[in-house]
Design a protein around this motif. Structure first.
Motif: not given
Lengths: 183, 143
Positions: A149-166
């Motif tokens: 199943f999928p998990i979206r990091p943002e749904d769990h408040g996991i912040r990913i900096p813009g520099l590595v988002r891609t």
């Protein structure tokens, strides 16, 4: 049989029946995969504990975030320190219910489609989850449960900096595999 | 001439920087055997401390970055794990839990067997729920 023995049996029989329906593992396997054109990231944890009560369907998992192993140490360090903050949130858990299989199916070999509904707590944030999986009973009675199943990091408040988002997928694919044995 | 020197110096710095970045990017996690242990503890004491105060035990044995600890204990069982790895279960003093130590395929001494008292080093990742095992990974035997 005297009165005392009858009382003892009345007490012990339900306990024995309950224990017969409960399964556990201390070596459950959870892996995740993130795929983007820039980078693939994989990690696995095979020290996941799980208890499944086949009679009620109650299902629980628990895993230590620091027990996830990556191919590259740098990724593992960023995962623990920057994203999962594993010192503050050392565990991920699931509590829910598995349905679609009963004692009759567990008694004979086969692969059964099951549904799982519950709550995942990851990074200290609870989210409901609903997915499908399979439970396979082999000829020797060994039980293996799997799900993806999928998990979206943002749904769990996991912040990913813009520099590595891609470099990190918006939806991370999670695969679960549990080889249960009777408690 | 001066521009040429600056250019050559720039290329050398870029090459050194690139090599370092490449090496760092591909670095793999070290086994505990390659690290100096920060603490020595018995398996019973380790389990007892996690049971008594998980937060304090996490701070002491898990830490914020990987650290090796040395553990002494009696082997309760040796069980195969994923991809050729092996779990050595040390007696924790409790029937329903163990100190679970994961070894890579080539790190486990062939002479180890259940009932033996051993020393090992591992990276402590904490104590699990449901089955309250203390988990050590990337373990290494201590002779």
């Amino acid at each position: 049989m005297n009165l005392r023995s009858k009382f003892l049996l009345l007490f012990l029989i339900p306990l024995a029946l309950t224990a017969q329906d409960r399964y556990m593992t201390r070596t459950g396997h959870v892996e995740f995969h993130s795929s983007t054109p820039l980078e693939d990231i994989d990690a696995e944890n095979d020290k996941v504990t799980s208890v499944w009560d086949a009679a009620s369907g109650a299902l629980e998992f628990s895993m230590l975030i620091k027990a996830f192993a990556f191919e590259k140490a740098l990724m593992q360090e960023h995962f623990n320190e920057d994203y999962m903050e594993s010192t503050t949130f050392p565990k991920a858990t699931f509590k829910g219910k598995l349905s679609g299989i009963g004692a009759d199916e567990l008694a004979k070999a086969g692969t059964y489609i099951v549904s799982v509904v519950g709550t995942i707590t990851l990074h200290g944030v609870e989210k409901p989850v609903k997915t499908e999986g399979t439970v396979t009973v082999d000829a020797h009675g060994a039980i293996q449960a799997t799900s993806t199943f999928p998990i979206r990091p943002e749904d769990h408040g996991i912040r990913i900096p813009g520099l590595v988002r891609t470099k990190i997928a918006e939806a991370i694919e999670v695969k679960v595999r549990m080889d249960y044995r009777k408690m | 001439m001066r521009t040429r020197i600056v250019l050559i110096a720039g290329v050398i710095i870029a090459l050194i920087g690139g090599a370092y970045a490449w090496k760092e990017y591909n670095r793999t996690a070290k086994d505990a055997g390659a690290m100096q242990e920060v603490l020595t503890v018995s398996a019973h004491e380790l389990q007892r401390e996690f049971r008594a105060n998980e937060q304090a035990a996490n701070a002491k044995y898990v830490g914020t970055t990987d650290q090796a600890i040395k553990v002494k204990g009696m082997i309760r069982a040796i069980e195969p794990a994923e991809e050729g790895r092996t779990n050595v279960l040390l007696d924790s003093g409790e029937e329903n839990s163990a100190v679970v130590c994961e070894f890579s395929a080539d790190a486990l001494p062939k002479s180890w067997a259940a009932g033996q008292n051993v020393f090992l080093k591992g990276i402590c990742t904490g104590v699990n729920d449901l089955i309250p095992d203390v988990i050590l990974v990337r373990c290494s035997a201590v002779e």
